[in-house]
Design an enzyme around this catalytic site. Structure first.
Site, short mmCIF file in Angstrom:
data_model
loop_
_atom_site.label_atom_id
_atom_site.label_comp_id
_atom_site.label_asym_id
_atom_site.label_seq_id
_atom_site.Cartn_x
_atom_site.Cartn_y
_atom_site.Cartn_z
N ASP A 1 -12.18 -42.70 34.10
CA ASP A 1 -11.79 -42.47 32.70
C ASP A 1 -10.86 -43.57 32.20
OD1 ASP A 1 -11.83 -41.13 30.30
OD2 ASP A 1 -10.27 -39.69 30.86
N GLY A 2 -10.93 -43.83 30.90
CA GLY A 2 -10.00 -44.78 30.27
C GLY A 2 -10.64 -46.05 29.75
N ASN A 3 -11.97 -46.12 29.80
CA ASN A 3 -12.65 -47.33 29.31
C ASN A 3 -12.38 -47.58 27.83
OD1 ASN A 3 -13.79 -47.45 31.81
ND2 ASN A 3 -15.84 -46.78 31.17
N ARG B 1 -15.28 -49.92 21.95
CA ARG B 1 -15.22 -49.08 23.15
C ARG B 1 -16.21 -49.55 24.22
NH1 ARG B 1 -13.01 -44.15 23.10
NH2 ARG B 1 -14.58 -43.44 24.58
N HIS C 1 -16.57 -49.98 28.57
CA HIS C 1 -17.59 -49.46 29.49
C HIS C 1 -18.20 -50.59 30.32
CE1 HIS C 1 -17.15 -45.63 27.65
NE2 HIS C 1 -17.76 -45.91 26.53
N GLU D 1 -21.09 -33.06 28.64
CA GLU D 1 -20.41 -32.95 27.35
C GLU D 1 -20.38 -34.28 26.59
OE1 GLU D 1 -19.12 -31.58 30.26
OE2 GLU D 1 -19.97 -29.67 29.62
N LEU E 1 -23.21 -46.46 53.11
CA LEU E 1 -22.43 -45.72 52.11
C LEU E 1 -23.42 -44.96 51.24
CD1 LEU E 1 -19.75 -45.25 50.41
CD2 LEU E 1 -20.43 -47.26 49.10
N SER F 1 -12.63 -31.70 33.76
CA SER F 1 -13.70 -32.01 32.80
C SER F 1 -15.10 -31.65 33.31
CB SER F 1 -13.66 -33.49 32.39
OG SER F 1 -12.44 -33.79 31.76
C1 IPE Z 1 -15.05 -37.32 31.85
O1 IPE Z 1 -14.44 -38.18 30.95
C2 IPE Z 1 -16.46 -37.74 32.09
C3 IPE Z 1 -16.66 -39.05 32.67
C4 IPE Z 1 -15.77 -39.89 33.12
C5 IPE Z 1 -18.03 -39.42 32.77
P1 IPE Z 1 -14.20 -37.77 29.44
O2 IPE Z 1 -13.33 -38.83 28.87
O3 IPE Z 1 -15.48 -37.52 28.76
O4 IPE Z 1 -13.40 -36.40 29.60
P2 IPE Z 1 -12.67 -35.49 28.53
O5 IPE Z 1 -13.71 -35.02 27.58
O6 IPE Z 1 -11.63 -36.33 27.86
O7 IPE Z 1 -12.07 -34.39 29.32
C1 IPE Z 2 -14.87 -42.89 30.59
O1 IPE Z 2 -14.12 -43.58 29.67
C2 IPE Z 2 -16.32 -43.26 30.54
C3 IPE Z 2 -17.21 -42.21 30.05
C4 IPE Z 2 -16.90 -41.00 29.73
C5 IPE Z 2 -18.60 -42.59 29.91
P1 IPE Z 2 -13.90 -43.02 28.21
O2 IPE Z 2 -14.97 -43.56 27.32
O3 IPE Z 2 -13.75 -41.56 28.23
O4 IPE Z 2 -12.52 -43.71 27.85
P2 IPE Z 2 -11.33 -43.07 27.00
O5 IPE Z 2 -10.97 -41.76 27.67
O6 IPE Z 2 -11.82 -42.89 25.62
O7 IPE Z 2 -10.24 -44.09 27.12
MG MG Z 3 -12.16 -40.29 28.41
#
Ligand code: IPE
Ligand code: IPE
Ligand code: MG
Length: 264
Positions: free
Chosen positions: A26-28, A39, A43, A73, A137, A199
């Protein structure tokens, strides 16, 4: 009985290096936003972190790496982002599978794949088949995956497999039908990006995993950050319901079955 039982029934053998690491990447989006980039740039950069993490797992002898790439989701995101994510997944499969194969990595994809374009479904199938004999792996990508979906599809398959059963179901009847029944349950769960939630990731399988949350955004989660998570894991005492005193001088694997099983 599944190859690997649930840790709520059997205490699994543990070691300093986790056998199975599961990660919510998470955090991309925030990484990109900080740089005033779209965004999608986050990714794309995240795919490089995937490469680095796979390399780190190979070097450290981790047997299973599971990455949450797209949740059930995530379809709620803007159409353009969803479509770019699908493109990126397709691209990554096309570009990376040869290298994975050379390095002895077996690729598996779990989730409700029926919602993907036929071309992507075929690509997944071909990539899985090509790497099927590899054992260095096991890399699992969770795509259109949801923990609740997984439990529900497992229940359905369990009921179909034993239509005449009396209804006295146990964990070991269900576990073999879960999407990741080929793997032991994750020893270590990591979520990058600062949120402290599951999540709808592996709900059943995370029952006794060690949880590690870090503020580091996925595109910046390098092998040093990964080692930080592994070091934290090594500090944990995995009791699986027992007391600390019971563990002194024993590895969980050497405790007698009556000590280590709930319902033996
Ligand atoms: C969870 O990340 C799913 C993935 C990393 C694929 P999200 O960024 O979608 O999660 P929520 O919705 O903030 O909990
Ligand atoms: C996680 O990064 C990747 C996916 C859910 C595909 P996000 O796209 O959720 O990045 P943030 O949470 O918005 O920073
Ligand atoms: Mg996210």
């Amino acid at each position: 009985m599944a190859l690997f039982g649930s840790s709520t029934r059997n205490v699994p053998a543990t070691s300093a290096v986790p056998r199975h690491v599961a990660i919510i990447m998470d955090g991309n989006g925030r990484w990109a936003k900080k740089r005033l980039l779209p965004r999608f740039a986050g990714h794309r950069r995240g795919v490089e972190t995937v490469r680095e993490t796979v390399r780190a797992c190979l070097e450290r002898g981790i047997e299973y790496l599971t990455l949450f790439a797209f949740s059930s989701e995530n379809w709620r995101r803007p159409e353009e982002e969803v479509s770019l994510l699908m493109q990126l997944f397709r691209r990554a499969l096309k570009d990376e599978v040869s290298k994975l194969h050379r390095n002895g990595v077996r690729l598996r994809v779990v989730g409700d794949l029926s919602r993907f374009e036929p071309e992507l479904q075929t690509l997944i199938q071909v990539s899985e088949q090509r790497t099927a004999a590899n054992e260095q792996l096991i890399l699992t990508i969770a795509a259109n995956y949801g923990g609740r979906w997984d439990i529900l599809q497992a229940v359905r398959r369990m009921l179909i497999s034993q239509p005449d059963a009396s209804g006295e179901w146990s964990e070991s009847d269900l576990a073999p039908h879960l999407a990741m029944s080929y793997a032991p349950e994750p020893d270590l769960f990591i979520r990058t990006g600062g949120e402290q939630r599951i999540s709808n990731f592996l709900l059943w399988q995370l029952a006794y995993s060690e949880l590690y949350f870090t503020d580091v955004l996925w595109p910046e989660f390098d092998s040093a950050a990964f080692d930080g998570a592994l070091a934290s894991y090594q500090q944990r005492e995995r009791r699986f319901g027992r007391t600390s005193e019971q563990l002194v001088g024993h590895s969980p694997a050497t405790l007698s079955p009556t000590d280590s099983r709930i319902d033996a």
